[in-house]
Enzyme design. Structure first.
Site, short mmCIF file in Angstrom:
data_model
loop_
_atom_site.label_atom_id
_atom_site.label_comp_id
_atom_site.label_asym_id
_atom_site.label_seq_id
_atom_site.Cartn_x
_atom_site.Cartn_y
_atom_site.Cartn_z
N LYS A 1 7.05 75.62 -129.74
CA LYS A 1 6.47 74.76 -128.70
C LYS A 1 5.00 75.13 -128.48
O LYS A 1 4.69 76.28 -128.15
CB LYS A 1 7.26 74.92 -127.40
CG LYS A 1 6.61 74.27 -126.16
CD LYS A 1 7.47 74.44 -124.91
CE LYS A 1 6.74 73.94 -123.66
NZ LYS A 1 7.55 74.11 -122.42
N ASP B 1 0.39 73.29 -119.47
CA ASP B 1 1.46 72.45 -118.90
C ASP B 1 1.23 72.27 -117.40
O ASP B 1 1.58 73.13 -116.61
CB ASP B 1 2.82 73.11 -119.17
CG ASP B 1 3.98 72.27 -118.65
OD1 ASP B 1 3.75 71.10 -118.27
OD2 ASP B 1 5.12 72.79 -118.65
N LYS C 1 3.28 70.02 -111.42
CA LYS C 1 3.80 71.30 -110.94
C LYS C 1 3.11 71.69 -109.63
O LYS C 1 1.97 71.31 -109.40
CB LYS C 1 3.49 72.40 -111.96
CG LYS C 1 4.38 72.40 -113.19
CD LYS C 1 4.03 73.57 -114.09
CE LYS C 1 4.88 73.60 -115.34
NZ LYS C 1 6.31 73.81 -115.07
N ASP D 1 1.96 78.38 -122.36
CA ASP D 1 3.10 77.53 -122.71
C ASP D 1 3.08 77.14 -124.20
O ASP D 1 3.87 76.32 -124.63
CB ASP D 1 3.11 76.28 -121.81
CG ASP D 1 4.50 75.72 -121.58
OD1 ASP D 1 5.48 76.46 -121.79
OD2 ASP D 1 4.60 74.53 -121.22
N GLU E 1 8.68 68.71 -120.89
CA GLU E 1 7.96 68.18 -122.04
C GLU E 1 8.17 68.97 -123.32
O GLU E 1 7.99 68.45 -124.42
CB GLU E 1 6.46 68.12 -121.72
CG GLU E 1 5.68 69.43 -121.94
CD GLU E 1 6.13 70.60 -121.06
OE1 GLU E 1 6.75 70.32 -120.02
OE2 GLU E 1 5.89 71.75 -121.43
N ARG F 1 10.89 70.08 -124.75
CA ARG F 1 11.96 69.52 -125.57
C ARG F 1 11.52 68.22 -126.23
O ARG F 1 11.99 67.88 -127.32
CB ARG F 1 13.23 69.33 -124.72
CG ARG F 1 13.08 68.37 -123.56
CD ARG F 1 14.12 68.58 -122.47
NE ARG F 1 13.85 69.78 -121.68
CZ ARG F 1 14.63 70.22 -120.70
NH1 ARG F 1 15.74 69.55 -120.38
NH2 ARG F 1 14.31 71.32 -120.04
#
Ligand code: BES
Ligand code: ZN
Ligand code: ZN
Length: 503
Positions: A271, A276, A283, A294, A355, A357
């Protein structure tokens, strides 16, 4: 820091400090420790009798030699109980030791093979662990400090660690172990560098540049797919995450061909969210800065390839890193939007913060298209894994118990702890959507498993392991080989796995 091996007598060596060792309960030291003790007229034995040197795990007693031997300082490192001693203890002990010895005046440490060849530990394994401990334990991310670390005067740190060995037979295995340790540690530190870099200095394009640069130095094949390529391949899931950012997404592929043949024995998929924000499902502000890391999964698979290129296993390995920011821009995906992934499955996006996945879905589809026979994906996927496991181990999910066991063996050989989460089919119900084939979040708990269950929809029949490393991504303090900041877990296990994947 450079780690090297030198033949000779540790008591006669020229270094800023000589570090010998002692198991707990030993009152009359032998080997290299005994030799130094004799050269010091029994001072070490005396200090053991006084109770000042105990051999307790991690204890480090330093004293001055005042001309008795060439080195001005000696330290006795406690190895702990002999029956509990192994290569993992060595890695952590050496890592803690190099940090403790980060002092003015100490640039060159001479030490022993720490049990290499005794106590059931092969010389090569001991040297690999010493090297990993020294290089991983002394890692610091200081790229953005104009003044080097204020908390010690020795800004440049330890320059050389010499493993001194008087047994000729052990020299070759020790050299080989040092070379392996260096490959493993350099890769891990490369991943740490990438993941610690702030998001305004590491965009998807920057990450792609760094990957291309590493690949060209290591002699690996590297391909970067642009958004137009992704569109052509039908990667609507990955592109839906990129939509909210002005920075173009990049899909990185690095290939290693250790044998002739088609496809890949192993695909490592990471990933790569360079930041993020959560996207439209923004968030909260507190701790959002941690989301600069991330992309640790991407950093880890890219970095693992560097070591794989150096170690040359007889396998075909590909690393795939879907890289994008997750931003709440004007074109960002909205909750409720439906997108189509590369394998044709439709996905209802109910939370744009789930996001990871979404980008991994298309990346594992591509791994399958490229002919992957095994897939490992690694991701900082869920906050829920921290609730479940804290920062002691990371979660393993799989569609193939045999393959997962092989990964777990590779992890434990690297001294990393993992924990398997169940993938019961009852959980599948929760990723079903009312309006599309699947949705990107569950609703009845098991947040980490939901991430695994989502990605499983895209791996087909390929044996696959999903690693959720979110709980161990950014660590709060130095502890053995792990340092404050990005830990670098999963890199060394993936290298081990690449070496064991065929045959
Ligand atoms: N990158 C985060 C997960 C994360 C959290 C990594 C903390 C490292 C530290 C991920 O993209 C995320 O936001 N996941 C959501 C999923 C949820 C919306 C189903 C989460 O964990 O809250
Ligand atoms: Zn997120
Ligand atoms: Zn994320």
């Amino acid at each position: 820091m450079e780690v090297r091996v030198q033949a000779g007598d540790i008591a006669a060596i020229q270094a800023d400090i000589v570090v010998v060792n002692l198991f707990e309960g030993i009152t009359a030291p032998g080997g290299g420790t005994g030799a130094v003790d004799s050269a010091l007229n029994g001072r070490i034995t005396e200090l053991i009798a006084l109770g000042d040197i105990t051999g307790k795990k991690g204890a480090l007693s330093t004293f001055h030699t005042f001309g008795a031997i060439p080195a001005p300082r000696v330290a006795v490192l406690g190895l702990g109980k002999r029956e509990e001693f192994d290569s993992h203890k060595v890695r952590d002990l050496v890592a803690d030791m190099v940090r403790k010895l980060r002092k003015p005046g100490i640039k060159h440490i001479a030490t022993l093979a720490h049990g290499g060849g005794i106590a059931g530990l092969e010389a090569a394994a001991a040297a690999q662990s010493i090297t990993e401990g020294a290089l991983l334990g002394s890692y610091r991310f200081e790229q953005f400090k104009t003044r080097k670390n204020d908390d010690d005067d020795n800004a440049s740190g330890i320059e050389t660690l010499t493993i001194v060995e008087d047994d000729q037979v052990k020299l070759n295995p020790l050299e080989a172990g040092v070379a392996r340790g260096k490959a493993f540690a350099d890769a891990t530190n490369f991943a740490r560098d990438l993941a610690n870099t702030p998001a305004n200095h590491l965009y998807p394009s920057t990450l792609a540049d760094r990957a291309r640069e590493m690949a060209s130095i290591a002699g690996l094949e590297c391909e970067i797919l642009e958004e137009a390529d992704m569109l052509r391949k039908g990667m609507g899931s990955l592109l839906s995450v990129a939509a909210g950012s002005d920075q173009p997404a990049k899909l990185i592929r690095i290939s290693y061909h250790g044998t002739e043949g088609d496809g890949y024995d192993l695909a490592l998929v990471g990933k790569g969210i360079t930041f993020d924000t959560g996207g439209t499902s923004l968030k909260p502000a507190a701790n959002m800065h941690a989301m600069k890391a991330d992309m640790t999964g991407a950093a880890s698979v890219i970095a693992a390839m560097q070591a794989i290129a150096a170690l040359k296993p007889r396998a075909r390995v590909v690393a795939i890193a879907p890289c994008t920011e997750n931003m709440p821009g004007a074109h960002a995906t909205r909750p409720g939007d439906v997108v189509t992934a590369m394998n044709g499955k439709t996905v209802e996006i109910l939370n744009t913060d789930a996001e990871g996945r979404l980008v991994l879905a298309d990346a594992v589809c591509w791994a399958n298209e490229l002919g992957a026979r095994h897939i490992v994906d690694v991701a900082t996927l869920t906050g829920a894994v921290t609730q479940a496991l804290g920062d002691v181990c990371y979660a393993v999910m799989t569609n193939d118990d045999g393959f997962a066991s092989r990964f777990e063996a590779a992890a434990s050989a690297a001294g990393e702890k993992t924990w398997r989460l169940p993938m019961f089919e009852e959980y599948d119900e929760q990723v079903k959507s009312d309006v599309a084939d699947i949705k990107n979040i569950g609703s009845r708990g098991a947040g980490t498993i939901m991430g695994g269950k989502f990605i499983e929809q895209f791996v087909g029949d390929t044996p696959w392991v999903h690693l959720d490393i979110a709980g161990m991504d950014t660590m709060p303090a130095d502890n053995g080989w792990i340092v404050k900041g990005v830990s670098g877990v999963s890199v060394r296990p993936m290298i081990n796995l690449a070496e064991s994947i065929v045959g």
